[in-house]
Design an enzyme around this catalytic site. Structure first.
Site, PDB file in Angstrom:
ATOM      1  CE1 TYR A   1      15.449 -31.843  -2.155  1.00  0.00           C
ATOM      2  CE2 TYR A   1      12.879 -32.176  -1.392  1.00  0.00           C
ATOM      3  CZ  TYR A   1      13.933 -31.802  -1.299  1.00  0.00           C
ATOM      4  OH  TYR A   1      13.603 -30.615   0.525  1.00  0.00           O
TER       5      TYR A   1
ATOM      6  CG  HIS B   1      21.635 -35.584  -3.395  1.00  0.00           C
ATOM      7  ND1 HIS B   1      22.894 -36.016  -3.556  1.00  0.00           N
ATOM      8  CD2 HIS B   1      21.446 -35.824  -2.658  1.00  0.00           C
ATOM      9  CE1 HIS B   1      23.565 -36.458  -2.776  1.00  0.00           C
ATOM     10  NE2 HIS B   1      22.327 -35.714  -1.628  1.00  0.00           N
TER      11      HIS B   1
ATOM     12  CG  ASN C   1      21.312 -36.693   4.219  1.00  0.00           C
ATOM     13  OD1 ASN C   1      22.666 -36.882   2.812  1.00  0.00           O
ATOM     14  ND2 ASN C   1      21.829 -35.458   5.296  1.00  0.00           N
TER      15      ASN C   1
ATOM     16  CG  ASP D   1      24.549 -38.269  -6.496  1.00  0.00           C
ATOM     17  OD1 ASP D   1      23.951 -39.009  -5.323  1.00  0.00           O
ATOM     18  OD2 ASP D   1      24.534 -36.832  -5.439  1.00  0.00           O
TER      19      ASP D   1
ATOM     20  CG  ASN E   1      26.581 -36.732   3.875  1.00  0.00           C
ATOM     21  OD1 ASN E   1      27.596 -37.314   4.532  1.00  0.00           O
ATOM     22  ND2 ASN E   1      25.647 -35.799   3.903  1.00  0.00           N
TER      23      ASN E   1
END
Length: 194
Positions: free
Chosen positions: A17, A22, A71, A96, A117
């Site tokens: 990631y 994000h 989240n 972001d 979130n």
């Protein structure tokens, strides 16, 4: 401590990631750690933490990356606030923002989660939205691409060419908030570029 700030960079854990849109909050956090000549260490609050000062008499910054997925960032953030005895008003969250054009930074204090979130979970865990946000523009997805897919994709080659400037600007804004306050930072970073 009135010169202590908790600065949280949101993102998802793991190398898969790391380059995602994000994770831009954590990219800025890495930049700040370099500036403070500090390295991240595991903290019992389920986060990686680096500490330092922008300059010798400057405010102390506790930089934190939750080890959780975006989240569910709220638990580690709330735990760090308790551990360091920091009020939420001295929390800065780097994240972001789809509703801001790529390569733009916007600063605000308080408000709702705006559909983000990570921010939603921090508000739920801390019981307040009264903290500062450094909103890092990633723009809207092209065409009909779902936002959830867009934020979990890496920046394009064209975006990566200007990404260092965006990270610098967000890091500068964060440091200015801690030293001179939000209003001074907004005056500088909300002014249109030439």
């Amino acid at each position: 401590m009135d010169d202590l700030w908790l600065v949280v960079g949101l993102g998802n854990p793991g190398p898969g990631y790391a380059g995602n849109r994000h994770n831009v909050g954590q990219m800025v956090l890495a930049q700040l750690a370099d500036r403070l000549s500090s390295s991240f260490k595991n903290h019992r609050a389920n986060a990686s933490v680096a500490e330092g000062r922008s300059f010798p008499a400057g405010p102390k910054l506790v930089l934190a990356k939750p080890n959780t997925f975006m989240n569910v960032s709220g638990g580690p953030v709330a735990a760090l606030l308790r551990f360091y005895k920091i009020e939420p008003s001295r929390l800065i969250v780097l994240h972001d923002e789809l509703d801001i054009p790529f390569d733009s930074v916007r600063l605000k204090f308080g408000g709702g989660h705006g559909g983000h979130n990570g921010i939603r979970d921090i508000i739920a865990a801390t019981g307040t939205g009264d903290f500062t946000r450094v909103r890092i523009g990633i723009g809207r997805p092209p065409g009909r691409q779902p936002a959830a897919d867009f934020v979990l994709r890496d920046f394009t080659g064209e975006e990566r060419a200007t990404l260092p400037n965006l990270l610098d600007e967000a890091a500068d804004a964060t440091q200015l908030i801690a030293t001179d306050g939000l209003t001074a930072a907004q005056l500088k970073f909300h002014t249109a570029r030439p």
